[in-house]
Design a protein around this motif. Structure first.
Motif, short mmCIF file in Angstrom:
data_model
loop_
_atom_site.label_atom_id
_atom_site.label_comp_id
_atom_site.label_asym_id
_atom_site.label_seq_id
_atom_site.Cartn_x
_atom_site.Cartn_y
_atom_site.Cartn_z
N THR A 45 0.85 -1.18 0.00
CA THR A 45 0.00 0.00 0.00
C THR A 45 0.89 1.23 0.00
OG1 THR A 45 -1.74 -1.15 1.23
CG2 THR A 45 -1.80 1.26 1.24
N VAL A 46 0.73 2.07 -1.00
CA VAL A 46 1.52 3.30 -1.13
C VAL A 46 0.54 4.45 -1.36
CG1 VAL A 46 3.33 4.51 -2.40
CG2 VAL A 46 3.44 2.03 -2.16
N ALA A 47 0.60 5.45 -0.48
CA ALA A 47 -0.27 6.63 -0.59
C ALA A 47 -1.74 6.24 -0.68
CB ALA A 47 0.14 7.49 -1.78
N GLY A 48 -2.12 5.21 0.09
CA GLY A 48 -3.52 4.83 0.17
C GLY A 48 -4.02 3.91 -0.93
N VAL A 49 -3.16 3.48 -1.84
CA VAL A 49 -3.55 2.58 -2.92
C VAL A 49 -2.82 1.25 -2.75
CG1 VAL A 49 -3.58 2.16 -5.41
CG2 VAL A 49 -4.03 4.46 -4.52
N THR A 50 -3.55 0.15 -2.74
CA THR A 50 -2.97 -1.18 -2.55
C THR A 50 -2.93 -1.91 -3.89
OG1 THR A 50 -3.81 -1.33 -0.29
CG2 THR A 50 -3.19 -3.39 -1.37
N ARG A 51 -1.77 -2.51 -4.18
CA ARG A 51 -1.60 -3.30 -5.39
C ARG A 51 -0.77 -4.53 -5.05
NH1 ARG A 51 0.35 0.19 -10.45
NH2 ARG A 51 -0.19 -1.77 -11.48
N GLY A 52 -1.00 -5.60 -5.79
CA GLY A 52 -0.18 -6.79 -5.64
C GLY A 52 1.16 -6.60 -6.32
N TYR A 53 2.18 -7.25 -5.78
CA TYR A 53 3.50 -7.21 -6.41
C TYR A 53 4.05 -8.62 -6.53
CZ TYR A 53 5.39 -7.82 -1.68
OH TYR A 53 5.68 -8.31 -0.44
N GLY A 54 5.01 -8.77 -7.41
CA GLY A 54 5.65 -10.06 -7.63
C GLY A 54 7.05 -9.85 -8.15
N PRO A 55 7.68 -10.90 -8.66
CA PRO A 55 9.05 -10.77 -9.18
C PRO A 55 9.14 -9.75 -10.31
CG PRO A 55 8.43 -13.08 -8.94
CD PRO A 55 7.18 -12.28 -8.74
N HIS A 56 10.25 -9.04 -10.33
CA HIS A 56 10.55 -8.05 -11.36
C HIS A 56 9.56 -6.89 -11.34
CE1 HIS A 56 12.13 -11.97 -13.16
NE2 HIS A 56 13.17 -11.34 -12.64
N ASN A 57 9.18 -6.51 -10.13
CA ASN A 57 8.41 -5.28 -9.93
C ASN A 57 9.33 -4.21 -9.37
OD1 ASN A 57 4.94 -5.97 -9.05
ND2 ASN A 57 6.19 -6.86 -10.65
N ALA A 58 9.21 -3.00 -9.92
CA ALA A 58 9.95 -1.84 -9.41
C ALA A 58 8.94 -0.86 -8.86
CB ALA A 58 10.78 -1.20 -10.52
N ILE A 59 9.14 -0.45 -7.62
CA ILE A 59 8.19 0.45 -6.96
C ILE A 59 8.95 1.68 -6.46
CG2 ILE A 59 6.47 0.69 -5.13
CD1 ILE A 59 6.30 -2.44 -5.20
N PHE A 60 8.56 2.84 -6.97
CA PHE A 60 9.19 4.08 -6.51
C PHE A 60 8.29 4.77 -5.50
CE2 PHE A 60 9.76 8.67 -6.68
CZ PHE A 60 11.10 8.75 -6.31
N ILE A 61 8.87 5.15 -4.36
CA ILE A 61 8.12 5.80 -3.29
C ILE A 61 8.78 7.14 -2.97
CG2 ILE A 61 7.23 5.57 -0.95
CD1 ILE A 61 7.57 2.54 -1.23
N PRO A 62 8.10 8.25 -3.21
CA PRO A 62 8.68 9.56 -2.90
C PRO A 62 8.88 9.74 -1.40
CG PRO A 62 6.77 9.75 -4.36
CD PRO A 62 6.76 8.35 -3.81
N PRO A 63 9.65 10.75 -1.01
CA PRO A 63 9.86 10.99 0.42
C PRO A 63 8.56 11.35 1.12
CG PRO A 63 10.74 12.80 -0.89
CD PRO A 63 10.37 11.71 -1.84
N ARG A 64 8.50 10.97 2.41
CA ARG A 64 7.36 11.28 3.29
C ARG A 64 6.04 10.77 2.72
NH1 ARG A 64 11.09 15.00 3.36
NH2 ARG A 64 10.28 16.04 1.51
N THR A 65 6.09 9.60 2.06
CA THR A 65 4.89 8.96 1.51
C THR A 65 4.56 7.73 2.35
OG1 THR A 65 5.37 9.73 -0.73
CG2 THR A 65 3.88 7.86 -0.51
N MET A 66 3.37 7.67 2.90
CA MET A 66 2.97 6.58 3.76
C MET A 66 2.86 5.28 2.95
SD MET A 66 -0.24 6.59 6.42
CE MET A 66 -1.54 6.25 5.24
N HIS A 67 3.46 4.20 3.47
CA HIS A 67 3.42 2.93 2.76
C HIS A 67 3.65 1.78 3.74
CE1 HIS A 67 7.71 3.90 2.96
NE2 HIS A 67 7.95 2.61 2.83
N GLY A 68 3.28 0.58 3.31
CA GLY A 68 3.50 -0.62 4.11
C GLY A 68 3.34 -1.87 3.26
#
Length: 262
Positions: free
Chosen positions: A45-68
């Protein structure tokens, strides 16, 4: 000491530091980060949006962005932190990329391996090489974002609203501010905000707020010796008793028991 103390590559195995909650708890960092996942699956979950991830996924998260994270079994990959390098021209918004081209996968893996070697081996010219590798990684990211298709079914308006909510939560979660207060700041009703959060991440607005507060409570309990009553006050709880009740309802244990067991 690292040549760039703030630039680092952290294997996912170290993100948990022996405690799975460290990866799964809602949090944010002051530095932008790029996650490169090589094996395993789960949801993020990044900035309130949840998505599934798997191998060969690249996820960019800006500073001060809530995620888990939510992890299913073993997940392997690396997190690259880029603080203090504004000239990299990294994005201002989150991006979740599924990299299907094998050559592109090899390219980012090679760049990360090269950056890691320069950070750890401290060879002649390493400082310049580190900056160039970081720049090449930012170019790689920019190119993949340009090629990516938006495959999420969540409307843009919903993503914008929950991103605004997540940003406000990150700013004010240490206060006693309620969901109603956040909704008023965003110009919507509490009902609409909750409905939109459920649409984007399967959680209510109150759940997202509570998860952020409890995530920080866990960190403070595990990493500091601050008295529990001070932690409760620092996170905007009306009393230590109310904090204990809220913490136990989310974690299944009391703050004192959590601290003693961690």
């Amino acid at each position: 000491m690292s040549l760039f103390p703030d630039i680092r590559i952290v294997p996912f195995s170290r993100l948990t530091q022996g405690s799975r909650w460290r990866a799964e708890a809602m949090r944010s960092y002051s530095a932008p980060q790029l996650l490169w996942i090589t094996k395993g699956q789960g949801r993020i979950t990044v900035a309130g949006v949840t998505r599934g991830y798997g191998p060969h996924n690249a996820i960019f998260i800006p500073p001060r962005t809530m995620h888990g994270f939510e992890m299913t079994g073993q997940v392997y990959g690396s997190a690259v932190m880029f603080p203090g390098m504004a000239d990299l021209e990294l994005p201002d918004t989150p991006h979740h990329l599924r990299i299907r081209d094998g050559q592109v996968q090899v390219e980012i893996t090679g760049l990360l391996d090269g950056l890691d070697r320069e950070l750890t081996q401290k060879r002649a010219g390493a400082r310049r090489a580190i900056r160039h590798y970081a720049g090449l990684i930012s170019v790689w990211l920019e190119r993949q974002i340009a090629l990516a298709e938006d495959v999420t079914s969540v409307p843009v308006s919903a993503r914008r609203l929950v991103a605004g909510f997540a940003a406000l939560v990150e700013k004010d979660f240490r206060t006693a501010k309620s969901v109603a207060g956040y909704a008023a700041d965003l110009g919507v009703t509490s009902t609409h905000l909750t409905r939109t959060c459920n649409q984007t991440c399967g959680r209510s607005a109150s759940d997202l707020l509570a998860e952020r507060k409890i995530g920080e409570a866990r960190r403070l309990l595990a990493d500091t010796r601050a008295p529990i009553k001070e932690i409760a006050a620092a996170l905007g709880y009306a009393s230590p008793t109310y904090f204990t009740r809220a913490f136990q309802s989310r974690t299944g244990t009391t703050p004192k028991a959590f601290r003693n067991a961690d």
